[in-house]
Design an enzyme around this catalytic site. Structure first.
Site, PDB file in Angstrom:
ATOM      1  N   HIS A  94     -30.341 -14.480 -20.863  1.00  0.00           N
ATOM      2  CA  HIS A  94     -31.649 -13.800 -20.763  1.00  0.00           C
ATOM      3  C   HIS A  94     -31.739 -12.890 -19.527  1.00  0.00           C
ATOM      4  O   HIS A  94     -32.784 -12.796 -18.888  1.00  0.00           O
ATOM      5  CB  HIS A  94     -32.793 -14.822 -20.729  1.00  0.00           C
ATOM      6  CG  HIS A  94     -32.900 -15.649 -21.964  1.00  0.00           C
ATOM      7  ND1 HIS A  94     -33.718 -15.340 -23.016  1.00  0.00           N
ATOM      8  CD2 HIS A  94     -32.272 -16.801 -22.328  1.00  0.00           C
ATOM      9  CE1 HIS A  94     -33.611 -16.255 -23.968  1.00  0.00           C
ATOM     10  NE2 HIS A  94     -32.725 -17.154 -23.572  1.00  0.00           N
ATOM     11  N   ASN A 167     -38.668 -18.673 -27.678  1.00  0.00           N
ATOM     12  CA  ASN A 167     -37.903 -17.569 -28.271  1.00  0.00           C
ATOM     13  C   ASN A 167     -38.703 -16.940 -29.402  1.00  0.00           C
ATOM     14  O   ASN A 167     -39.742 -17.470 -29.801  1.00  0.00           O
ATOM     15  CB  ASN A 167     -36.582 -18.100 -28.839  1.00  0.00           C
ATOM     16  CG  ASN A 167     -35.501 -18.286 -27.778  1.00  0.00           C
ATOM     17  OD1 ASN A 167     -35.593 -17.735 -26.687  1.00  0.00           O
ATOM     18  ND2 ASN A 167     -34.489 -19.050 -28.107  1.00  0.00           N
TER      19      ASN A 167
HETATM   20 FE1  HDE Z   1     -32.773 -21.330 -22.007  1.00  0.00          FE
HETATM   21  N1  HDE Z   1     -32.016 -20.992 -20.165  1.00  0.00           N
HETATM   22  N2  HDE Z   1     -31.528 -22.899 -22.225  1.00  0.00           N
HETATM   23  N3  HDE Z   1     -33.422 -21.624 -23.925  1.00  0.00           N
HETATM   24  N4  HDE Z   1     -34.012 -19.791 -21.855  1.00  0.00           N
HETATM   25  C1  HDE Z   1     -32.390 -19.990 -19.347  1.00  0.00           C
HETATM   26  O1  HDE Z   1     -32.865 -20.243 -17.075  1.00  0.00           O
HETATM   27  C2  HDE Z   1     -30.851 -23.504 -21.224  1.00  0.00           C
HETATM   28  C3  HDE Z   1     -33.013 -22.588 -24.780  1.00  0.00           C
HETATM   29  C4  HDE Z   1     -34.984 -19.407 -22.722  1.00  0.00           C
HETATM   30  O2  HDE Z   1     -37.343 -15.009 -18.830  1.00  0.00           O
HETATM   31  C5  HDE Z   1     -31.797 -20.122 -17.974  1.00  0.00           C
HETATM   32  O3  HDE Z   1     -34.002 -18.984 -15.578  1.00  0.00           O
HETATM   33  C6  HDE Z   1     -30.197 -24.691 -21.707  1.00  0.00           C
HETATM   34  C7  HDE Z   1     -33.889 -22.707 -25.902  1.00  0.00           C
HETATM   35  C8  HDE Z   1     -35.660 -18.243 -22.230  1.00  0.00           C
HETATM   36  O4  HDE Z   1     -36.499 -16.021 -17.085  1.00  0.00           O
HETATM   37  C9  HDE Z   1     -31.032 -21.452 -18.039  1.00  0.00           C
HETATM   38  C10 HDE Z   1     -30.506 -24.762 -23.040  1.00  0.00           C
HETATM   39  C11 HDE Z   1     -34.853 -21.761 -25.693  1.00  0.00           C
HETATM   40  C12 HDE Z   1     -35.066 -17.952 -21.002  1.00  0.00           C
HETATM   41  C13 HDE Z   1     -31.255 -21.869 -19.468  1.00  0.00           C
HETATM   42  C14 HDE Z   1     -31.336 -23.635 -23.354  1.00  0.00           C
HETATM   43  C15 HDE Z   1     -34.539 -21.089 -24.468  1.00  0.00           C
HETATM   44  C16 HDE Z   1     -34.049 -18.943 -20.793  1.00  0.00           C
HETATM   45  C17 HDE Z   1     -31.041 -18.936 -17.489  1.00  0.00           C
HETATM   46  C18 HDE Z   1     -30.037 -25.813 -24.033  1.00  0.00           C
HETATM   47  C19 HDE Z   1     -36.029 -21.435 -26.598  1.00  0.00           C
HETATM   48  C20 HDE Z   1     -35.387 -16.806 -20.081  1.00  0.00           C
HETATM   49  C21 HDE Z   1     -31.931 -18.279 -16.437  1.00  0.00           C
HETATM   50  C22 HDE Z   1     -30.488 -27.095 -23.728  1.00  0.00           C
HETATM   51  C23 HDE Z   1     -36.955 -22.516 -26.732  1.00  0.00           C
HETATM   52  C24 HDE Z   1     -36.452 -17.166 -19.113  1.00  0.00           C
HETATM   53  C25 HDE Z   1     -33.049 -19.153 -16.305  1.00  0.00           C
HETATM   54  C26 HDE Z   1     -36.793 -15.974 -18.281  1.00  0.00           C
HETATM   55  C27 HDE Z   1     -33.245 -19.009 -19.651  1.00  0.00           C
HETATM   56  C28 HDE Z   1     -30.760 -23.016 -19.944  1.00  0.00           C
HETATM   57  C29 HDE Z   1     -31.806 -23.373 -24.665  1.00  0.00           C
HETATM   58  C30 HDE Z   1     -35.347 -20.010 -23.974  1.00  0.00           C
HETATM   59  C31 HDE Z   1     -29.576 -21.403 -17.646  1.00  0.00           C
HETATM   60  C32 HDE Z   1     -29.338 -25.615 -20.902  1.00  0.00           C
HETATM   61  C33 HDE Z   1     -33.783 -23.697 -27.057  1.00  0.00           C
HETATM   62  C34 HDE Z   1     -36.806 -17.484 -22.891  1.00  0.00           C
HETATM   63  O5  HDE Z   1     -31.580 -22.395 -17.189  1.00  0.00           O
END
Ligand code: HDE
Length: 706
Positions: A94, A167
């Site tokens: 992202h 999302n």
């Molecule tokens: Fe994320 N995800 N994600 N994700 N995600 C990040 O956090 C993570 C997941 C989502 O505008 C990271 O700040 C893991 C689902 C958005 O700053 C990180 C897992 C959904 C954004 C991270 C998921 C998301 C992130 C990278 C599996 C929808 C952007 C930078 C367990 C519900 C937020 C950050 C923004 C960002 C980890 C799965 C949505 C690495 C470990 C499911 C919208 O922390």
């Protein structure tokens, strides 16, 4: 020789001249901080970070005009050092995003279900910061790859910050957080070659997916046009996981969160998306910026699906599995509020880049479910902010700081901005009368839950069905959308070099829908449809859910859409004005495109100003186009590649085209067909009606879809 040069008078003379050529240097100011008059207004003195005013920001301190630079130049060193550290690690996912300020307004109270004020006080406006992102590409990648869009909202509530980090697709690829690094490593650019940037159409992604049957439902969504949004103002948002609401009696209810765009759902089609990426890499960001500038504030309806554990027990899937959704036909959506985004950030880095969302940021009355993906996320986001922002004091950055009072005994560390006074930095204490204390009744409480069962690394039996909802999604689409899904699979798998990976994927499709598997197999040139892998659970026939379509959710409107009018010297000004007025009245933004940006000389001799030069303003930037040309103008444009592409692409991307005689002649010379979507420019009503939709039936006549 060298010595002569460094001390030469001519060098010195040149130095003086350059310095004087800057009008701002005429009235340079000594220290003191007061504003001083220079060309263009009143300005504060330019200073170092220690507040020392600069006499010269054009030249470093040198031993002589052509001599070495001196280490003593603290002004140069401070400026360069600061510059060298301007970037922080971009988000691992992202990274590319658009962020906006706005507000959330509650219209229906959920008092019965939760104590969270943000969900109980009707009419209250809660400030928000919303960041909409692509997932796979780096921060400098294009806005329009085929990709999921992140939809993250920070609600600055009166009871603390609540981050709903979702999302634009209601399900996810994997069921357990431990698989996330593998998924992301597979989708990101391949590590040996460093490409492709921001694309799923490559071997490592499909290799991983073909070995991960739980991803099949998500595969249907990402191969649909949901991943090709027309505008960030036209996407849905989903919290994805089940959360809990807790009321003042301590009772909990499960909840799923949904955002629906006021402008309706709309996507582009693949060929168009690819060309938009070339025409405007910032297509979505620019669209949002222009909308805010114009006062067309994007708006979403906020809804909830509420259900009890007992109801969940009756679902034909496990709601704790993030690869499943709850069809709205099963649990209806209740609209409870709206979000309006109305302010562009002052500074991209300070706000959009530094904003730190964490799904673990909830407020009293909202709690988590046991979804194992959510549970992993509760750890990951805080951890990633520490490495991205470099300090556990990231909550003090203005965009992250709560807008309600907050106080505790956490102290010190990198970049501490607060200056807590007093002797006491611990709790409990008897030395201070006003130090922060816990609030047993009103403070945050987790839902009371009893956990039983065997400890272990065990995937729940109820998570075993990987294909039923994939089938439900595919079958619920219109025929056009099904063809796009099949064609997207053919496109993506055609980019995969390893034949066994292509075969494995088509094998999975057999479980989803035999027809889909055979269409994709044919598109890939397979003589025989590969065998399906063994399925962990038998595939069920679930009721269709038309709410999963895009076409069914498009709105019959031109609000938020753009119309392009292609003209040249000799065009009919009256007709142009009529079409422009009709489109503007219908809510569209209208742009006039001509071969020269200086304008076009109309038939009546008047010059008409234009908004875009033809070569830089292709029809992919519009939702519908009009082509208004004199006979002569049509002839001239028929020799212009950009004009031929303009009309061919408009037709190929299923758009309405309004033409006068010259316009029709250009279409003919460009070998563009004529159908019900090509309307006479004199009938502007017919054009507006056609422009509000896409000419879906046209597609089979111009493109071989799988
Ligand atoms: Fe994320 N995800 N994600 N994700 N995600 C990040 O956090 C993570 C997941 C989502 O505008 C990271 O700040 C893991 C689902 C958005 O700053 C990180 C897992 C959904 C954004 C991270 C998921 C998301 C992130 C990278 C599996 C929808 C952007 C930078 C367990 C519900 C937020 C950050 C923004 C960002 C980890 C799965 C949505 C690495 C470990 C499911 C919208 O922390």
């Amino acid at each position: 020789m060298r010595k002569e040069k460094t001390t030469s008078n001519s060098g010195k003379h040149k130095y003086k001249q350059e310095q004087n050529s800057d009008p701002n240097t005429d009235s340079r100011l000594a220290a003191g901080g007061e504003l001083h008059q220079v060309a263009g207004g009143k300005h504060p003195p330019l200073t170092t970070n220690q507040g020392v005013s600069l006499s010269d920001n054009q030249n470093s301190l040198r031993a002589n005009p052509l001599g070495p630079t001196l280490l003593e130049d603290f002004i140069l060193r401070e400026k360069i050092t600061h510059f060298d550290h301007e970037r922080i690690p971009e988000r691992i996912v992202h990274a590319r995003a658009t962020g906006l300020h706005g507000f959330f307004e509650l219209t229906t109270s959920l008092k019965q279900y939760t104590t969270a004020r943000v969900l109980t006080e009707v009419g209250e406006k809660t400030p928000v910061f919303t960041r909409i992102s692509t997932v796979a590409g780096g921060s400098g990648s294009v806005d329009t790859p085929r990709d999921v869009r992140g939809f993250a909202i920070k609600f600055y509530t009166k009871e603390g910050n609540w981050d709903l980090v979702g999302n634009n697709i209601p399900v996810f690829f994997i069921q357990d957080a431990i698989k996330f690094p593998d998924l992301i490593h597979a989708v990101k650019m391949e590590p040996d070659r460093g490409f492709p940037q921001s694309a799923t159409a490559h071997d490592t992604f499909w290799d991983f997916i073909s070995l991960t049957p739980e991803s099949m439902h998500m595969v249907m969504w990402i191969m649909s046009d949901r991943t090709l949004p027309r505008s960030l103002r036209m996407i849905e948002g989903f919290g994805v996981h089940s959360f809990r609401l807790i009321n003042d009696a301590g009772e909990s209810t499960f909840v799923k969160f949904h955002w629906r765009p006021k402008l309706g759902l709309q996507s582009t089609i693949w060929d168009e998306t690819v060309k938009i990426a070339g025409a405007d890499q910032d297509f979505h960001r620019r669209d949002m910026f222009n909308a805010i500038e114009a006062g067309d504030f994007p708006e979403w309806e906020f809804s909830v699906q509420l259900f009890t554990q007992k109801e969940a027990d009756g679902f034909p899937f496990d709601h704790l599995d993030a690869t499943k959704l709850i069809p709205e036909e099963l649990v209806p959506l209740q609209v409870i509020g709206r979000m309006v985004l109305d302010r562009w950030p002052n500074n991209f880095f300070a706000e959009t880049e530094q904003v730190a969302y964490c799904p673990s940021h909830v407020v009293p009355g909202i709690d988590f479910s046991n979804d194992p993906l959510l549970q992993g996320r509760l750890f990951s986001y805080l951890d990633t902010q520490l490495s991205r922002l470099g300090s556990h004091n990231f909550h003090q950055i203005p965009v992250n700081a709560p807008k309600c009072p907050f106080a505790n005994q956490q102290r010190d560390g990198h970049m501490q901005m607060a200056q807590p006074s007093g002797r006491v930095a611990y709790e409990p204490n008897s030395l201070s009368e006003n130090s922060p204390r816990e609030m047993p009744a009103k403070g945050f409480h987790s839902a009371a839950a009893t956990e039983t069962g065997d400890k272990g690394r065990i995937r729940a039996e109820s998570f075993a069905d990987h294909y039923s909802q994939a089938r439900q999604f595919y079958r619920s689409q219109t025929a056009y959308e099904q063809a796009h899904i099949a064609s997207a699979l053919v496109f993506e798998l055609s980019k995969v070099e390893h034949v066994h990976v292509r075969e494995a994927m088509v094998g999975h499709l057999r479980h989803i829908e035999a027809d889909l598997a055979s269409r994709v197999a044919a598109g890939l040139g397979f003589e025989k449809i590969p065998d399906a892998p063994a399925a962990a659970a038998s595939v069920r026939e679930l009721a269709l859910s038309p709410a999963l379509q895009i076409i069914g959710k498009m709105k019959d409107t031109l609000m938020g859409r753009a119309i392009g009018i292609l003209i040249a010297d000799g065009s009919d000004g009256t007709l142009i004005a009529k079409i422009k007025a009709a489109a503007t009245n219908a809510g569209a933004t209208v742009k006039i495109v001509a071969p020269k940006v200086g304008g076009a000389k109309l038939a009546n001799g008047a010059m008409l100003a234009v908004d875009g030069q033809l070569a830089g303003t292709p029809s992919v930037l519009f939702d519908a186009v009009a082509v208004i040309l004199s006979d002569e103008g049509a002839k001239e444009l028929s020799l212009e590649g950009a004009a031929i592409d303009f009309v061919r692409d408009a037709f190929g991307h299923l758009k309405a085209i309004a033409v006068d005689r010259g316009g029709r002649a250009l279409l003919k010379m460009a070998n563009v067909g004529q159908d019900a979507g090509v309307v006479d420019a004199s009938d502007e009503k017919a054009f507006i009606a056609a422009a509000k939709t896409r000419q879906w039936d046209r597609e089979k006549s111009i493109r071989t879809l799988a």
